[in-house]
Scaffold this active site. Structure first.
Site, PDB file in Angstrom:
ATOM      1  N   LYS A 131       0.730  -1.207   0.116  1.00  5.64           N
ATOM      2  CA  LYS A 131       0.000  -0.139  -0.036  1.00  5.64           C
ATOM      3  C   LYS A 131       0.667   1.407   0.164  1.00  5.64           C
ATOM      4  O   LYS A 131       0.413   2.559   0.134  1.00  5.64           O
ATOM      5  CB  LYS A 131      -1.002  -0.100   1.141  1.00  5.64           C
ATOM      6  CG  LYS A 131      -2.047  -1.183   1.091  1.00  5.64           C
ATOM      7  CD  LYS A 131      -3.054  -1.096   2.310  1.00  5.64           C
ATOM      8  CE  LYS A 131      -4.106  -2.347   2.064  1.00  5.64           C
ATOM      9  NZ  LYS A 131      -5.022  -1.744   0.766  1.00  5.64           N
ATOM     10  N   LEU A 147       2.655   2.330   2.148  1.00  5.83           N
ATOM     11  CA  LEU A 147       2.598   3.374   3.604  1.00  5.83           C
ATOM     12  C   LEU A 147       3.945   3.660   3.894  1.00  5.83           C
ATOM     13  O   LEU A 147       4.095   4.817   4.511  1.00  5.83           O
ATOM     14  CB  LEU A 147       2.222   2.365   4.655  1.00  5.83           C
ATOM     15  CG  LEU A 147       0.623   2.108   4.409  1.00  5.83           C
ATOM     16  CD1 LEU A 147       0.222   1.178   5.680  1.00  5.83           C
ATOM     17  CD2 LEU A 147      -0.083   3.468   4.708  1.00  5.83           C
ATOM     18  N   LEU A 185      20.632   0.647  16.870  1.00  5.52           N
ATOM     19  CA  LEU A 185      19.996  -0.528  17.458  1.00  5.52           C
ATOM     20  C   LEU A 185      19.113  -1.290  16.253  1.00  5.52           C
ATOM     21  O   LEU A 185      18.401  -0.459  15.396  1.00  5.52           O
ATOM     22  CB  LEU A 185      19.104  -0.115  18.711  1.00  5.52           C
ATOM     23  CG  LEU A 185      20.098   0.714  19.689  1.00  5.52           C
ATOM     24  CD1 LEU A 185      19.212   1.017  20.793  1.00  5.52           C
ATOM     25  CD2 LEU A 185      21.240  -0.517  20.280  1.00  5.52           C
TER      26      LEU A 185
END
Ligand SMILES: CCOC(=O)c1cnc2ccc(OC)cc2c1SCCC#N
Length: 389
Positions: free
Chosen positions: A148, A150, A389
């Site tokens: 989609k 996003l 991280l």
């Protein structure tokens, strides 16, 4: 079509590689804050933005579950990162953090969390310029919503919220190539539990090697060997800050840690980050430091194991103890704490110990990126002093 989004962004473009006329430094100037878009970008109709207070137990649960089921997997879908809740609270609440930069996307009707992206503030030095940046991390879109588009709007929204705090640069990593890597690093793995790594299919028994011979090959002493080797404590923060600032000054890109940063990022937190130092028994001077963070992974589709306990080399400094010996003590402690594997990137001076301490090269690479900051040519991984991280 490749990099449709990234070609619209102020990042080093592939077409500019090797162009010596382009200066190192910011690509675009800051925008006057009044001209920064004040309202959030539009999401597709079914979805809404949610600012995530990671301190809230229920919100932290939702984020943990979204990542545990949908975050990064290795190319063979053997593992998926399984960041713990206490790790996420540590990673997302450093000194000066902004809750507004912890951004979720949820379904308007069901309120189900379906995507996430974060930023945290960091002072990062590039050569001799200390730049206020955002470290962007944990970009995750639910497996069922991957087509989609996003991600681009989520990246634009976190960028907008970072701009509102008058920060114009960012740092991020990815396992994929995007325009344009500042450095490309290699993962290395040191087996601590070779039988488990072979049983899950990550490692294979070497030719003419039995399992018991392999276990013996990776065996480590029961206890650490360096005199004065001990866990870091709060009163060590000033000494460790001096030690690590001096050590990191040799790298081209590195965090500009102050005592508050050292207290947050390097003080031991159970199941999150372990840090040790060498205090000279004679002079009581802090001469060396090593640390690793705890990032378990789900083992996918294995009937006998569900979780891989992995330690990741974080920041290590040696001024008196040979780095080889210091890191071997780190391996010994990780084995004592029942880790299955100790991972390290070939950044900083890590190459000097990897082979000798029986690390093997991974097949995955980690690419480092800077947003709105051009570095004339890609760095060697040994010129990088930054672990994200
Ligand atoms: C046994 C060695 O591999 C890993 O520790 C591991 C674990 N989980 C992952 C989850 C997602 C994933 O996606 C790239 C990789 C891993 C890896 S290898 C790269 C990390 C390191 N070192």
């Amino acid at each position: 079509q490749r990099h449709k989004f990234w070609e619209t962004q102020p990042v080093g473009q592939f077409k500019d590689i090797g162009n010596p006329t382009l200066p190192e430094g910011p690509i675009e100037p800051p925008t006057p804050l009044s001209e920064v878009k004040q309202e959030p970008y539009n999401l597709p109709n079914l979805y809404e933005w949610v600012t995530c207070d990671i301190h809230d137990e229920q919100m932290c649960d939702e984020i943990y579950t979204l990542l545990a089921n949908n975050y990064v997997e290795d190319d063979e879908n053997m593992f998926r990162f399984n960041y713990s809740k206490e790790f996420l609270r540590w990673a997302l609440q450093p000194p000066g953090y902004f809750t507004a930069w912890h951004i979720g996307v949820r379904v308007k009707t069901s309120k189900k969390m379906v995507a996430f992206i974060t930023g945290i503030p960091a002072r990062i030095r590039v050569r001799d310029e200390v730049v206020n940046m955002a470290e962007i991390n944990f970009l995750c879109v639910h497996k069922k919503l991957r087509t989609k588009r996003l991600a681009p709007v989520m990246i634009k929204e976190v960028t907008r919220r970072v701009h509102l705090e008058n920060i114009w640069q960012a740092a991020y990593t990815a396992g994929v190539i995007l325009p344009t890597p500042v450095a490309t690093c290699q993962y290395w793995h040191r087996s601590l539990n070779p039988k488990k790594l072979i049983d899950v299919g990550f490692s294979r028994l070497g030719a003419r090697m039995t399992m018991s011979r392999t276990i013996k090959l990776y065996k480590l002493p029961e206890s650490t060997v360096t005199p004065g080797f001990r866990k870091m404590e709060i009163h060590d923060v000033p000494a460790v800050t001096r030690l690590i600032r001096n050590y990191l000054s040799q790298f081209i890109v590195a965090p500009d840690f102050d005592e508050n940063d050292v207290e947050h990022w390097l003080l031991p937190r159970e199941n999150v980050v372990d840090s040790y130092l060498v205090e000279s028994p004679e002079t009581h001077e802090v001469t060396d430091f090593c640390s690793f963070y705890t990032l378990p992974s789900s083992i996918l589709g294995n009937p006998n194991y569900s979780t891989l306990k992995a330690a990741y080399s974080f920041y290590n400094v040696s001024t008196a103890t040979p780095l080889l010996q210091l890191m071997n003590d780190a391996l010994i402690v990780a084995k004592q704490k029942d880790y299955d594997v100790f991972n390290a990137l070939d950044v900083m001076q890590n190459e000097s110990f990897l082979k000798e301490l029986k690390f093997g090269p991974g097949d995955g690479k980690l690419h480092y990126y800077l947003y709105n900051y051009r570095v004339r040519h890609a760095l060697k991984s040994s010129e990088l002093g930054l672990v994200l991280l």
